[in-house]
Design a protein around this motif. Structure first.
Motif, short mmCIF file in Angstrom:
data_model
loop_
_atom_site.label_atom_id
_atom_site.label_comp_id
_atom_site.label_asym_id
_atom_site.label_seq_id
_atom_site.Cartn_x
_atom_site.Cartn_y
_atom_site.Cartn_z
N THR A 159 1.09 14.59 35.08
CA THR A 159 2.12 14.71 36.10
C THR A 159 2.24 13.41 36.87
O THR A 159 1.31 12.59 36.88
N PHE A 160 3.39 13.24 37.51
CA PHE A 160 3.71 11.98 38.16
C PHE A 160 4.28 12.25 39.56
O PHE A 160 5.15 13.11 39.71
N GLU A 161 3.78 11.51 40.54
CA GLU A 161 4.30 11.60 41.89
C GLU A 161 4.72 10.22 42.36
O GLU A 161 3.89 9.31 42.45
N LEU A 162 6.00 10.05 42.64
CA LEU A 162 6.49 8.79 43.17
C LEU A 162 6.13 8.71 44.65
O LEU A 162 6.60 9.52 45.46
N LEU A 163 5.28 7.74 45.00
CA LEU A 163 4.85 7.59 46.39
C LEU A 163 5.86 6.80 47.21
O LEU A 163 5.86 6.90 48.43
N THR A 164 6.67 6.00 46.56
CA THR A 164 7.74 5.25 47.24
C THR A 164 9.06 5.83 46.77
O THR A 164 9.73 5.27 45.89
N LYS A 165 9.45 6.94 47.37
CA LYS A 165 10.57 7.72 46.84
C LYS A 165 11.91 7.00 46.96
O LYS A 165 12.86 7.31 46.24
N ASP A 166 12.04 6.04 47.88
CA ASP A 166 13.31 5.35 48.05
C ASP A 166 13.47 4.16 47.11
O ASP A 166 14.55 3.58 47.02
N VAL A 167 12.41 3.76 46.43
CA VAL A 167 12.47 2.61 45.53
C VAL A 167 12.99 3.07 44.17
O VAL A 167 12.42 3.98 43.56
N PRO A 168 14.07 2.48 43.68
CA PRO A 168 14.60 2.92 42.37
C PRO A 168 13.64 2.58 41.24
O PRO A 168 12.92 1.59 41.29
N VAL A 169 13.65 3.42 40.21
CA VAL A 169 12.83 3.16 39.03
C VAL A 169 13.66 2.56 37.90
O VAL A 169 13.13 2.24 36.84
N GLY A 170 14.97 2.41 38.12
CA GLY A 170 15.84 1.71 37.17
C GLY A 170 15.91 0.24 37.50
O GLY A 170 15.13 -0.27 38.32
N ASN A 171 16.86 -0.47 36.88
CA ASN A 171 16.95 -1.91 37.12
C ASN A 171 18.12 -2.30 38.00
O ASN A 171 18.48 -3.47 38.09
#
Length: 779
Positions: free
Chosen positions: A326-338
């Motif tokens: 499982t994965f939890e994004l800790l910096t939710k406002d940072v995009p994971v795309g480019n």
């Protein structure tokens, strides 16, 4: 997310200020005191991006931004530094002051915190090599530095591992194929795992098996294994996942990202407890390898032993369950795309002793916009608190990227894993691969369609009961096809069938293949058609046994009896030998481009079959039922913005040249190849292209012969006399031309292994002889 509260609670915001090092504001930052990282010192790398010369100022953002994985970028003026104490008002010491034109790529602190290992390129004529430095200054005020590796190769991303060794990645070549060269992104070399001893350096250099694309960012696991990020490119798969292997390169296993993840790639992870990691979720390219901070939990939570460290740590119980990570994004406002970020992006997290996260962070878009404006992102060293989404400044020099920060603290050395692949072992000793029972799988959500399974299909476990053989496919890339950067109108790499191993009544199969070599597998039915195309490269070290329970067995379940006990039928018959020389491996090149490769004399040309048996009725002439039918494909070239149109025949199996646009390139192939593969290939790599006109069916679907319309029309008969598609009619019916069983099998295999136009045989590749790492042996 499992057990995130303890980590979040530990990530307490610490405030700090800096005299002369201003904090950037993105997610927001607070730096009102001089509190720091809570350790006596940190080491980190300062990388330059701006060079002033008599000709003007040059900003090299693309060097890191344009590379899919950054290891060749060099800009002089970097340094390896230590900040003590680890806070904004600490004293900065330059460990590498004697190398003013150097650049750096990776560093790590030893278990006793007395030494640092780092990768350094001293000047533009050098390569990246590994060095160690003592972290205590000598009487002359300098740090004692020793070079550990050298040669005509780049060694980067070093980490300390148990037993006095260092793991890293290298682009050294060491097989008859030469230096692995990525095909999809058109790079020329890729990186693989290697190790040296701290004291012996290159004299004790060991090389692990090769992946087809980059291996980068190794990290140390609690069990002594080397974790690492592996770029997986296999046909339509194109991402970065986490793997682990023993220090000798054996027993490679998946760790996380194989069954879903929040981004295209997982990058620069660090383990915070067994099988729980902090890393970066990113697209990797166009973001300078920066992204969101992600917590990755790959524990087997269904096993109580795994969740009880008092029991687990005593037993050494295997607790990894990558299938349910499982994965939890800790910096939710940072995009994971480019795309551009409104809150900056993060790089290279590491965990402080108190659980807080030490990171590099840059404000702004941190993507192509930075490059276009010639304004490099400003990476500084911070502590991130996910509870407040704030960054605490530790150090930021606005003139450099401040990266790869690591606390200088002693830590527990994990257990030493014994070396079962001696460096003195014959490097040609085969690898054993196989299954106890190929029908055992946890991938029952996969649906197999076509042939007897119809349009609705059946689950994979049902289809696997029809497996009679397992096809073993070697992968190679542009290092093995001179002048080729794409193997045709598909995303698949070069391919050769090493063999097709028999599946016995108990579901077992067993084969021996060359070591180091990337291969993937296809269970096939009695018609020779792939039931499933495995989208994962596997490889092994000399003498290694890589057998598994089934065709992706349940990782958290109870496995079969230990291999070698209650031997399978395949073991009783001994392993099938797939060890032929490169020139004898079964390839299916489509045709020969005589203009580019006038001396090529390949075997098994697909076009030869079409010329002999098919063009009489499918050449666009009077006998062709599809004569005159075409469709038009209009594409816009990104570099110029200009639109071009390409006319594609509905079905023409002749050799007449047809020009087409695919994957950002214009190329010319025989009409047969274009008309068969282009209808399905239009779904990949086409961008904003638009087709119009008489649209044909998907004659040939890459890696999927059983759903390809051409194969359905041809039909195929098994050795027991049954037909794949129910009817006993086999095209070309009563036209007086009959394809043989072998010719039908060639067409099926050509589609199933990737639909490549180019191969080694039709591009004039000659394997390296003797020692592939000898001086001068570089493609």
């Amino acid at each position: 997310m499992r057990n995130s509260s303890r980590l979040t609670a530990a990530l307490v915001l610490v405030l700090g200020t800096s005299a002369g090092h201003a904090a950037l504001v993105g997610c927001s930052s607070d730096d009102s005191t001089n509190a720091g990282a809570g350790v006596n010192a940190i080491v980190f790398i300062k990388r330059q991006h701006t060079v002033a010369t008599a000709q003007g100022v040059t900003v090299d953002v693309a060097g890191g931004n344009g590379q899919v994985l950054d290891y060749e970028r060099y800009v002089p003026g970097g340094s390896l530094v230590m900040l003590s104490p680890a806070r904004p008002d600490g004293v900065l010491k330059n460990i590498t002051a004697d190398f003013p034109t150097a650049d750096f790529n990776g560093a790590d602190v030893s278990f006793d915190a007395k030494q640092v290992v780092f990768s350094m390129k001293k000047d533009e004529n050098d390569h990246y090599h590994l060095y160690t430095a003592q972290l205590t200054e000598g009487s002359d005020g300098k740090f004692e530095i020793h070079q550990r590796t050298g040669g005509d190769r780049d060694d980067i991303n070093p980490i300390y591992i148990a037993g006095g060794r260092i793991a890293f990645v290298t682009n050294e070549m060491y097989t008859p194929m030469g230096t692995r060269a990525d095909e999809y992104e058109h790079g020329r070399v890729v990186t693989q795992l290697a190790t040296i001893s701290v004291d012996g350096g290159d004299a004790d250099r060991r090389l692990a098996s090769q992946n087809l694309s980059h291996t980068v960012a190794p990290f140390l696991r609690y069990d002594g294994k080397i974790g690492y990020c592996r770029w997986e490119h296999l046909g339509g798969v194109n991402d970065v996942k986490l793997f682990a292997a023993n220090p000798d390169g054996t027993q490679m296993v998946a760790v996380a990202g194989q069954h879903g993840k929040p981004s295209n790639s997982l990058f620069t992870p660090r383990e915070i407890e067994p099988n729980v990691m902090i890393g970066i979720a990113t697209t990797r390219n166009r973001t300078i390898h920066a992204g969101a901070i992600v917590k990755i939990d790959a524990r087997n939570t269904q096993d109580p032993v795994c969740m009880d460290p008092k029991v687990r740590d005593k037993t050494g119980h295997a607790c990894l369950d990558e299938e349910h990570a499982t994965f939890e994004l800790l910096t939710k406002d940072v995009p994971v795309g480019n795309g551009p970020s409104a809150v900056g992006r993060y790089r290279e997290p590491s965990v402080l002793p108190d659980g807080r996260i030490l990171v590099s962070w840059a404000d702004g878009p941190v993507n192509d916009l930075s490059e276009q404006s010639a304004t490099p992102p400003d990476f500084g060293v911070y502590i991130f608190d996910p509870a407040t989404q704030k960054n605490q400044l530790i150090y930021n020099d606005r003139g450099t990227w401040d990266l790869n920060a690591i606390p200088v603290v002693a830590r527990t050395e994990p257990p030493v894993i014994g070396d079962i692949v001696s460096k003195n072992q014959d490097p040609g000793t085969p690898v054993r691969i196989g299954s106890v029972d190929v029908t055992r799988t946890s991938l029952n959500t996969d649906n197999v369609k076509g042939g007897k399974y119809g349009d609705q299909g059946v689950s994979l476990d049902v289809a696997l009961k029809d497996a009679v053989k397992v096809r073993v496919i070697e992968g190679f890339s542009s290092e093995a096809a001179k002048g080729v950067t794409m193997f045709g109108l598909t995303m698949d790499e070069g391919a050769a069938i090493l063999g097709e191993a028999q599946v016995y009544a108990d579901g077992s199969w067993l084969a021996e293949v060359p070591p180091y070599l990337p291969v993937h597998l296809q269970p096939i039915d009695k018609f020779g058609m792939a039931i499933r195309n495995q989208r994962l490269w596997i490889q092994g070290m000399p003498g290694e046994d890589r057998r598994c329970v089934g065709c992706h067995e349940q990782r958290s379940g109870i496995g079969a009896p230990r291999l070698g006990q209650n031997p399978t039928v395949a073991e009783q018959h001994q392993a099938e030998q797939f060890l032929m020389p490169i020139a004898d491996r079964y390839e299916m090149p489509w045709a020969v481009n005589k203009t580019l490769y006038p001396d090529a004399a390949p075997k098994n040309l697909v076009q030869n079959v079409l010329n002999a048996k098919c063009v009489q009725c499918h050449d666009g002439g009077a006998n062709d039922p599809f004569a005159g039918k075409t469709y038009t494909f209009t594409a816009t070239t990104p570099a110029t913005g200009a639109s071009s149109s390409y006319v594609i025949p509905y079905l023409d199996l002749s050799e007449k040249p047809v020009t087409v646009y695919y994957d950002r390139k214009v190329a010319t192939y025989p009409a047969s190849y274009v008309s068969l593969f282009f209808p399905a290939s239009m779904e990949m790599g086409m961008g904003n292209a638009v087709p119009t006109g008489d649209m044909p069916p998907k004659w040939a679907i890459v890696n999927n012969a059983r759903e390809s319309v051409m194969i359905k029309k041809l039909n195929v008969k098994a050795a027991d006399g049954t037909f794949a598609y129910g009817t006993e009619v086999m095209h070309p019916e009563d036209k007086g031309v009959t394809l043989t069983d072998d010719e039908r099998a060639m067409l099926i295999r050509s589609i199933d292994v990737g639909g490549q136009f180019y191969a080694r045989q039709n591009t004039g590749f000659v394997p390296f002889g003797g020692d592939p790492v000898a001086p001068g042996q570089k493609y």
